[in-house]
Design an enzyme around this catalytic site. Structure first.
Site, PDB file in Angstrom:
ATOM      1  CD  GLU A   1      -1.624  -2.442   1.116  1.00  0.00           C
ATOM      2  OE1 GLU A   1      -1.792  -3.149   0.108  1.00  0.00           O
ATOM      3  OE2 GLU A   1      -1.078  -2.870   2.141  1.00  0.00           O
TER       4      GLU A   1
ATOM      5  CG  ASN B   1       5.116  -8.763  -2.290  1.00  0.00           C
ATOM      6  OD1 ASN B   1       5.187  -9.598  -1.391  1.00  0.00           O
ATOM      7  ND2 ASN B   1       4.108  -7.940  -2.414  1.00  0.00           N
ATOM      8  CD  GLU B   2       0.568 -10.718  -2.157  1.00  0.00           C
ATOM      9  OE1 GLU B   2       0.203  -9.626  -2.641  1.00  0.00           O
ATOM     10  OE2 GLU B   2      -0.004 -11.248  -1.200  1.00  0.00           O
TER      11      GLU B   2
ATOM     12  CD  GLU C   1       1.587 -10.301   2.655  1.00  0.00           C
ATOM     13  OE1 GLU C   1       0.371 -10.080   2.482  1.00  0.00           O
ATOM     14  OE2 GLU C   1       2.482  -9.706   2.026  1.00  0.00           O
TER      15      GLU C   1
ATOM     16  CE1 TYR D   1      -2.580  -4.051   6.234  1.00  0.00           C
ATOM     17  CE2 TYR D   1      -3.253  -6.021   7.407  1.00  0.00           C
ATOM     18  CZ  TYR D   1      -2.956  -5.371   6.226  1.00  0.00           C
ATOM     19  OH  TYR D   1      -3.043  -6.047   5.034  1.00  0.00           O
TER      20      TYR D   1
END
Ligand SMILES: *[C@@H]1O[C@H](CO)[C@@H](O)[C@H](O)[C@H]1NC(C)=O
Ligand SMILES: *[C@@H]1O[C@H](CO)[C@@H](O)[C@H](O)[C@H]1NC(C)=O
Ligand SMILES: *[C@@H]1O[C@H](CO)[C@@H](O)[C@H](O)[C@H]1NC(C)=O
Ligand SMILES: *[C@@H]1O[C@H](CO)[C@@H](O)[C@H](O)[C@H]1NC(C)=O
Length: 653
Positions: free
Chosen positions: A137, A196-197, A279, A346
């Site tokens: 983000e 990443n991903e 995660e 979060y």
């Protein structure tokens, strides 16, 4: 696929077959003998990690060093350790360390090595996710904006040479700094993630040439024995695309998923080796205008217990989310464009302001079932400052500021990237050359992201990518001045809209006529000392009105507050902005971030004690929309002792 298990077997038996392997892998042997017997490997036979040859599992928590001030790193890392976690995971953000090409920052709040060593002092192992793309983000998923400036047609996250050349140069700076900190070299870094991903990159084609290039690059700089890993959400074809041969594939999933089923997906790609959820989410991403996300502590603890009962290693994303200080937060494009707020709380076990939440002791308890817990008292919540009202005064309009700044002129509007502007605001000005019908339709196609439209200095309306509003009817007398104050709300951080140029990205039309001859001025919002210099010169140019709009928008405000000698040292506090609209706030030279209390859910801004000092402190606001300053008595903000990030939001549309 045959080659993969063979290589794994060699790794697994590394210490048993010490001499045999030493013959064929001289390089590896040298490294091991140099550093004694510290080793971190994967034991494929027994589905576990081995640290120094002994079975090992980690329960780690994410803390992003760039979302916490360096002054607070020891505190937050200690809280992680005291909750029973044995490792910290962080992404490494390229744009933090190389904001402009070749300008490398590795000191103070950017001192990554210090963060890693502080973790080691707190008895934590470190897992690094060095990207180059990190999502998280952040503006452009952590990639520096200047990639778009230098190569407008760049294909990010692919083997496009325009991208790879910069990646190689950056990794050539970053990875040699990491190497001495690897576990085998005496440091705490046990694993490093590649990309990443990648499987959910949103790219139409999965570029294996790119991911193998990264593996070779990492091996070149970090050696052959380090455990490299990937992370993918185990749905659809993500793992198929994200898996890199000879790099260990892990998965990520939250509370809504059954761990057993999710790990089955990992097993399709890693038939043997440790199960890892990289995660595991205690909360979720917030967006401006959308209710704050939370989870129940009991459900979180149960979910973690279920993962640990499977002998898996796990990382909690986030353990402590912190703050996207400055203008660093990104945005998302799903069914619509949504920008992320300044808080990255979060709903994590440690709150944005660094305090243990209800989740904290419960997590410690469940981790204690599987790992030895450190001794010592649990960290208490820290006291917060209640510094009260801070009176503010208008110091000048945006228009006055612009008159003191250099500008660029061109036939057609240029993007932020063409102008060399990383974030913030650019004011685009032109004159309407011909007679126009009343009203005429002003169209800002592909506006990124928000524009205040002024005709002859008067606000005519607001356009926004959030909500797909790109045109409005205006009345423009001939030769009228048109000013468009365009705000970047953060570049898209994930998916196929990653090349998210900011500002006016196409021509502007008025009843279909393309408007030409633009003057463009960027505000130095990320260069606070320059901003202060310009503000100090404002009195020279203010002729009529201090404020930009009748409601006090498009105006800078400043005020002082005093932290008295009785205070032991400045405490963390929260900036409450009742009656203010939307804007950016600074304390002293530090940019706290964007505020937008009416849209929520974030109502207050976290002000870390470390950015303040005893005696006089300054507070500065750039207010874009409206200020409660009709009367001097009502022109203030408040520094209060509690945070509000779950405020009301507009109804869904
Ligand atoms: C590392 O080597 C030393 C010396 O040979 C030995 O005493 C120690 O037990 C070894 N440690 C592990 C974890 O194997
Ligand atoms: C976890 O590991 C222990 C010890 O090796 C073993 O006895 C147990 O069966 C494992 N549990 C699972 C679910 O694999
Ligand atoms: C803007 O319009 C001019 C003239 O029609 C054209 O040459 C130019 O390419 C246009 N720019 C963009 C970004 O569409
Ligand atoms: C701020 O506090 C200090 C110490 O208490 C004092 O000397 C100073 O005059 C105060 N400043 C203002 C503006 O009140």
């Amino acid at each position: 696929m045959l080659r993969v298990p063979v290589v794994k077997c060699i790794c697994a038996s590394f210490f048993v077959l010490w001499l045999i392997i030493a013959v064929s892998f001289e390089v590896q042997l040298q490294e091991v003998t140099e550093s004694g017997n510290r080793s971190f490997t994967i034991d494929y036979d027994n589905n576990q990690f081995l640290k120094d040859g002994q079975p090992f599992r980690y329960v780690s928590g994410s803390i992003h060093y760039f979302r916490v001030l360096a002054a607070d790193w020891p505190d937050r890392l200690k809280k992680l350790r005291m909750a029973g976690f044995n490792a910290v995971q962080t992404v490494v953000e390229w744009s933090t360390h190389e904001p402009e090409p070749g300008n490398y920052l590795f000191t103070e709040n950017q001192d990554l090595e210090n963060f890693i060593m502080t973790a080691q002092e707190q008895d934590l192992y470190v897992i690094l996710r060095v990207g180059p793309y990190i999502c998280a983000e952040r503006d452009m998923g952590g990639l520096p904006y200047w990639l778009l400036k230098l190569h407008p047609n760049i294909r990010l996250r692919t083997s496009d040479p325009a991208f790879l050349n910069h990646v190689d140069a950056w990794m050539g700076v970053l990875l040699p700094r990491i190497r001495p900190l690897l576990y085998e070299n005496g440091g705490p870094v046990i694993m490093v993630q590649v990309e990443n991903e990648y499987g959910s990159s949103g790219l139409f084609q999965c570029d294996y040439q790119y991911t193998s290039h990264l593996r070779q690059l990492f091996r070149h700089h970090l050696g052959s024995s380090l455990v490299l890993f990937t992370v993918d959400n185990p749905s659809g074809n993500n793992l198929r695309c994200g898996k890199i041969p000879e790099v260990y594939a892990t998965v990520d999933f939250g509370l809504d998923k059954d761990p057993g089923q999710q790990f089955e997906q990992q097993r399709l790609f890693e038939p043997r080796g440790p199960l890892v959820n990289s995660e595991f989410y205690p909360g979720w991403i917030d967006h401006w205008g959308e209710p704050h996300h939370t989870t129940q502590p009991e459900a979180l603890v149960k979910g973690l217990d279920a993962i640990l009962a499977l002998n898996a290693s796990v990382n909690m994303y986030m353990f402590h989310g912190g703050t996207s200080f400055g203008l660093t937060s990104g945005s998302n494009v799903g069914s619509k464009f949504q920008s992320c707020p300044t808080s990255y709380d979060y709903d994590a076990p440690v709150s944005e302001a660094g305090d243990p939440t209800d989740k904290y002791p419960l997590l410690r308890e469940v981790i204690g079932k599987y790992l030895p817990l450190p001794h010592g008292p649990l960290p208490p919540t820290s006291p917060k400052g209640d510094y009260g009202k801070v009176a503010l005064n208008a110091v000048g309009s945006l228009k006055a500021l612009v008159s003191l700044l250099p500008s660029v002129t061109a036939f057609w509007p240029q993007t932020f990237e063409e102008l060399g502007v990383t974030s913030g605001l650019v004011i685009y000005s032109t004159t309407v050359p011909m007679r126009m019908p009343d009203p005429a339709r002003l169209a800002l196609n592909d506006l990124h992201d928000r524009a205040y439209v002024l005709v002859n200095g008067k606000l005519a309306g607001t356009l926004a990518r959030e909500g797909d509003m790109s045109d409005l009817p205006i009345y423009t007398p001939r030769h009228a001045t048109l000013d468009l104050v365009v705000e970047s709300q953060g570049r898209v951080s994930i998916g196929r809209h990653l090349n998210d140029f900011k500002g006016l990205t196409t021509n502007v039309t008025l009843n279909g006529h393309v408007l030409m001859h633009w003057q463009m001025t960027a505000l130095p919002l990320t260069d606070t000392s320059h901003l202060h210099t310009v503000i100090s010169r404002l009195p020279q140019v203010i002729l009529h009105s201090l404020t930009g709009t009748p409601r006090g928008g498009l105006t800078m405000y400043s005020g002082m507050f005093n932290i008295t000698d009785e205070d032991p040292h400045p405490l963390d506090t929260f900036l409450k902005l009742d009656g203010w609209g939307k804007g950016i706030a600074w304390v002293n030279d530090f940019c706290l971030g964007r505020y937008w209390p009416d849209v929520g859910p974030q109502v207050t801004l976290y002000v870390p004690g470390a950015v303040m000092h005893r005696g006089d402190n300054t507070l500065l606001l750039l207010e874009l929309e409206r200020a409660p300053c009709d009367h001097p008595d009502s022109c203030f903000v408040t520094l209060q002792n509690h945070h509000q990030i779950n405020g009301p939001t507009p109804p869904e549309f």
